[in-house]
Each structure stands twice: as C-alpha cells, then as structure tokens.
Design an enzyme around this catalytic site. Structure first.
Site, PDB file in Angstrom:
ATOM      1  N   PRO A  11       0.727  -1.313   0.155  1.00 50.44           N
ATOM      2  CA  PRO A  11       0.135   0.062   0.010  1.00 50.44           C
ATOM      3  C   PRO A  11       0.731   1.512   0.005  1.00 50.44           C
ATOM      4  O   PRO A  11       1.951   1.470   0.634  1.00 50.44           O
ATOM      5  CB  PRO A  11      -0.807  -0.105   1.297  1.00 50.44           C
ATOM      6  CG  PRO A  11      -0.145  -1.003   2.031  1.00 50.44           C
ATOM      7  CD  PRO A  11       0.663  -2.118   1.194  1.00 50.44           C
ATOM      8  N   ASN A  12       0.369   2.238  -0.666  1.00 50.31           N
ATOM      9  CA  ASN A  12       0.912   3.549  -0.667  1.00 50.31           C
ATOM     10  C   ASN A  12       2.084   3.717  -1.810  1.00 50.31           C
ATOM     11  O   ASN A  12       2.426   4.672  -2.061  1.00 50.31           O
ATOM     12  CB  ASN A  12       1.224   4.226   0.616  1.00 50.31           C
ATOM     13  CG  ASN A  12      -0.105   4.131   1.647  1.00 50.31           C
ATOM     14  OD1 ASN A  12      -0.983   4.697   1.045  1.00 50.31           O
ATOM     15  ND2 ASN A  12       0.007   3.634   2.537  1.00 50.31           N
ATOM     16  N   ARG A  19       4.885  10.882  -2.533  1.00 57.74           N
ATOM     17  CA  ARG A  19       4.769  10.591  -0.895  1.00 57.74           C
ATOM     18  C   ARG A  19       5.969  10.877  -0.087  1.00 57.74           C
ATOM     19  O   ARG A  19       7.095   9.893  -0.587  1.00 57.74           O
ATOM     20  CB  ARG A  19       4.372   9.072  -0.911  1.00 57.74           C
ATOM     21  CG  ARG A  19       4.361   8.617   0.445  1.00 57.74           C
ATOM     22  CD  ARG A  19       4.078   7.139   0.225  1.00 57.74           C
ATOM     23  NE  ARG A  19       4.268   6.363   1.739  1.00 57.74           N
ATOM     24  CZ  ARG A  19       4.408   5.247   1.999  1.00 57.74           C
ATOM     25  NH1 ARG A  19       5.024   4.464   1.209  1.00 57.74           N
ATOM     26  NH2 ARG A  19       4.076   4.834   3.287  1.00 57.74           N
ATOM     27  N   TYR A  24      11.339   8.502   0.883  1.00 55.53           N
ATOM     28  CA  TYR A  24      11.256   7.721  -0.398  1.00 55.53           C
ATOM     29  C   TYR A  24      11.840   8.119  -1.754  1.00 55.53           C
ATOM     30  O   TYR A  24      12.017   7.184  -2.554  1.00 55.53           O
ATOM     31  CB  TYR A  24       9.747   7.048  -0.591  1.00 55.53           C
ATOM     32  CG  TYR A  24       9.265   6.411   0.771  1.00 55.53           C
ATOM     33  CD1 TYR A  24       9.658   5.414   1.250  1.00 55.53           C
ATOM     34  CD2 TYR A  24       8.321   7.099   1.486  1.00 55.53           C
ATOM     35  CE1 TYR A  24       9.031   4.813   2.377  1.00 55.53           C
ATOM     36  CE2 TYR A  24       7.680   6.668   2.720  1.00 55.53           C
ATOM     37  CZ  TYR A  24       8.247   5.470   3.074  1.00 55.53           C
ATOM     38  OH  TYR A  24       7.732   4.798   4.181  1.00 55.53           O
ATOM     39  N   ASN A  75       8.059  -5.576  -1.610  1.00 57.42           N
ATOM     40  CA  ASN A  75       8.053  -4.637  -0.685  1.00 57.42           C
ATOM     41  C   ASN A  75       6.586  -4.441  -0.122  1.00 57.42           C
ATOM     42  O   ASN A  75       5.773  -3.905  -0.634  1.00 57.42           O
ATOM     43  CB  ASN A  75       8.432  -3.151  -1.270  1.00 57.42           C
ATOM     44  CG  ASN A  75       8.323  -1.907  -0.409  1.00 57.42           C
ATOM     45  OD1 ASN A  75       7.949  -2.098   0.857  1.00 57.42           O
ATOM     46  ND2 ASN A  75       8.980  -1.029  -0.681  1.00 57.42           N
ATOM     47  N   ALA A  78       3.627  -1.009   4.529  1.00 58.81           N
ATOM     48  CA  ALA A  78       3.149  -1.238   6.113  1.00 58.81           C
ATOM     49  C   ALA A  78       2.430  -2.562   6.037  1.00 58.81           C
ATOM     50  O   ALA A  78       2.522  -2.883   7.467  1.00 58.81           O
ATOM     51  CB  ALA A  78       1.895  -0.105   6.049  1.00 58.81           C
ATOM     52  N   GLU A  99      12.863  -9.574   0.854  1.00 61.42           N
ATOM     53  CA  GLU A  99      11.877  -8.328   1.328  1.00 61.42           C
ATOM     54  C   GLU A  99      12.913  -7.031   0.952  1.00 61.42           C
ATOM     55  O   GLU A  99      14.165  -7.254   1.228  1.00 61.42           O
ATOM     56  CB  GLU A  99      11.906  -8.551   2.458  1.00 61.42           C
ATOM     57  CG  GLU A  99      10.830  -7.542   3.464  1.00 61.42           C
ATOM     58  CD  GLU A  99      10.961  -7.923   5.070  1.00 61.42           C
ATOM     59  OE1 GLU A  99      11.193  -9.212   5.378  1.00 61.42           O
ATOM     60  OE2 GLU A  99      10.727  -6.784   5.731  1.00 61.42           O
ATOM     61  N   HIS A 101      12.871  -2.907   1.434  1.00 64.07           N
ATOM     62  CA  HIS A 101      12.413  -1.570   1.862  1.00 64.07           C
ATOM     63  C   HIS A 101      13.206  -0.354   1.210  1.00 64.07           C
ATOM     64  O   HIS A 101      14.394  -0.451   1.449  1.00 64.07           O
ATOM     65  CB  HIS A 101      12.335  -1.383   3.335  1.00 64.07           C
ATOM     66  CG  HIS A 101      11.510  -2.588   3.959  1.00 64.07           C
ATOM     67  ND1 HIS A 101      10.081  -2.371   3.980  1.00 64.07           N
ATOM     68  CD2 HIS A 101      11.814  -3.851   4.586  1.00 64.07           C
ATOM     69  CE1 HIS A 101       9.567  -3.542   4.393  1.00 64.07           C
ATOM     70  NE2 HIS A 101      10.659  -4.571   4.857  1.00 64.07           N
ATOM     71  N   ARG A 108      13.992   4.380  11.872  1.00 62.78           N
ATOM     72  CA  ARG A 108      12.774   4.759  12.006  1.00 62.78           C
ATOM     73  C   ARG A 108      12.025   4.597  13.117  1.00 62.78           C
ATOM     74  O   ARG A 108      12.517   3.945  14.153  1.00 62.78           O
ATOM     75  CB  ARG A 108      11.766   4.692  10.556  1.00 62.78           C
ATOM     76  CG  ARG A 108      12.949   5.104   9.433  1.00 62.78           C
ATOM     77  CD  ARG A 108      11.755   5.039   8.127  1.00 62.78           C
ATOM     78  NE  ARG A 108      10.775   5.882   8.110  1.00 62.78           N
ATOM     79  CZ  ARG A 108       9.625   5.505   7.177  1.00 62.78           C
ATOM     80  NH1 ARG A 108       9.702   4.491   6.261  1.00 62.78           N
ATOM     81  NH2 ARG A 108       8.646   6.222   7.351  1.00 62.78           N
TER      82      ARG A 108
HETATM   83  C1  DQA Z   1       8.480   0.879   3.530  1.00 62.19           C
HETATM   84  C2  DQA Z   1       8.653   0.938   4.831  1.00 62.19           C
HETATM   85  C3  DQA Z   1       7.437   0.934   5.649  1.00 62.19           C
HETATM   86  O1  DQA Z   1       7.590   0.887   7.117  1.00 62.19           O
HETATM   87  C4  DQA Z   1       6.359   1.784   5.190  1.00 62.19           C
HETATM   88  O2  DQA Z   1       4.994   1.361   5.691  1.00 62.19           O
HETATM   89  C5  DQA Z   1       6.185   1.713   3.732  1.00 62.19           C
HETATM   90  C6  DQA Z   1       7.436   1.651   2.909  1.00 62.19           C
HETATM   91  C7  DQA Z   1       9.803   1.204   2.681  1.00 62.19           C
HETATM   92  O3  DQA Z   1       9.884   0.895   1.428  1.00 62.19           O
HETATM   93  O4  DQA Z   1      10.839   1.820   3.057  1.00 62.19           O
HETATM   94  O5  DQA Z   1       5.070   1.987   3.184  1.00 62.19           O
HETATM   95  O6  DQA Z   1       8.408  -0.564   3.048  1.00 62.19           O
END
Ligand code: DQA
Length: 149
Positions: A11-12, A19, A24, A75, A78, A99, A101, A108
């Site tokens: 998501p997002n 964003r 990011y 990825n 959240a 995985e 990120h 963080r």
């Molecule tokens: C994320 C890190 C997560 O904590 C966050 O909720 C994201 C992006 C990252 O790519 O750094 O949406 O996965």
C-alpha cells in the site's frame, strides 16, 4: 527452474515520488518498474510487476507466483509490520523471497522494526533506496542460476 520473477508492492507505493520524498525519494513506481524491466531483460528473466493497496490482491499474486515463479521480491510496505496473512502466503511459496524496503526501517519508528515477512524472507534489503529492487532482482537471478545447475 522458471525464470519468471514477481516484484510485488504494497500500500501507498503507487504514490512513490509524491509521497514523503525526503524518505522515499523522487522516483515514481513507474520509474522503478522501468528499471526492473530493463535489468530483467539484461539477465534474461521474465517479470511480473504489481502494486496494490489491498492485502488480498497481494496474497492472490503470491498464490499465482507459487504456480509459476522462480522468486519473489516484495516490498509489503505497511503490511510488513501487520500482516500474518502475507507471511502465511509467502510460506506456501518454495522458491526464494527477498524483502525490500526503500527506507532503512531500523532507523525509523519502533513499530517499523518488526517485520512478519522477515520470518520467511531469504534476504532483506532496507535503506538502499529504489536501488534495493535491482539488488533484489540480481540476488534472485543468482539463486535461480544456482538452483538450475
Ligand atoms: C517501506 C517501509 C514501511 O515501514 C512503510 O510502511 C512503507 C514503505 C519502505 O519501502 O521503506 O510504506 O516498506
């Protein structure tokens, strides 16, 4: 082993570039997809690249990968920190899982330090920016090559 890899985004991440760019970066998800596609072409891998804000869609893509793919880079955004369902789906997949990120989640908030997905992931890449996706694809490529020897 199949040369198909899935790159899945939670998501997002559709808002990447807009964003919180201080966290990011400015690259969009379309930029990331383009770079993943050109690397996969270079490495002779097939690619499925998806993003969803809905947990069930990500689970359905993992089930699809189960039948067809040699590796998954994910990825989960959240959902990393909340989703037992995505962990369970990844546990049905027998090939490598990486995985990714974009940010270094360990630098963080404390709630980002725990990942359900890490219980399954063969490798975790965090804090390498969007280059993390390309590193993940290179690693999947290596593992696919090794498995097919
Ligand atoms: C994320 C890190 C997560 O904590 C966050 O909720 C994201 C992006 C990252 O790519 O750094 O949406 O996965």
């Amino acid at each position: 082993m199949t040369r198909l890899v899935f790159v899945l985004n939670g998501p997002n991440l559709n808002l990447l570039g807009k964003r919180q760019p201080h966290i990011y970066g400015h690259e969009t998800l379309a930029d990331v997809e383009r770079d993943c596609r050109s690397l996969c072409a270079e490495l002779n891998l097939d690619l499925r690249f998806h993003q969803s804000n809905r947990e069930y869609e990500i689970i359905d893509w993992i089930h699809e990968a189960r039948e067809t793919a040699g590796g998954i880079a994910i990825n989960p955004a959240a959902f990393t920190h909340t989703s037992v369902a995505i962990l369970d789906a990844l546990n049905t997949f027998d090939s490598p899982v990486i995985e990714v990120h974009i940010s270094n989640v360990h630098k963080r908030e404390a709630f980002r330090h725990h990942s359900f997905v890490s219980q399954r992931a063969d490798a975790v890449i965090a804090g390498a920016g969007t280059q993390g996706y390309l590193l993940a694809i290179r690693r999947l490529h290596r593992l696919i090559e090794e498995a097919s020897k």
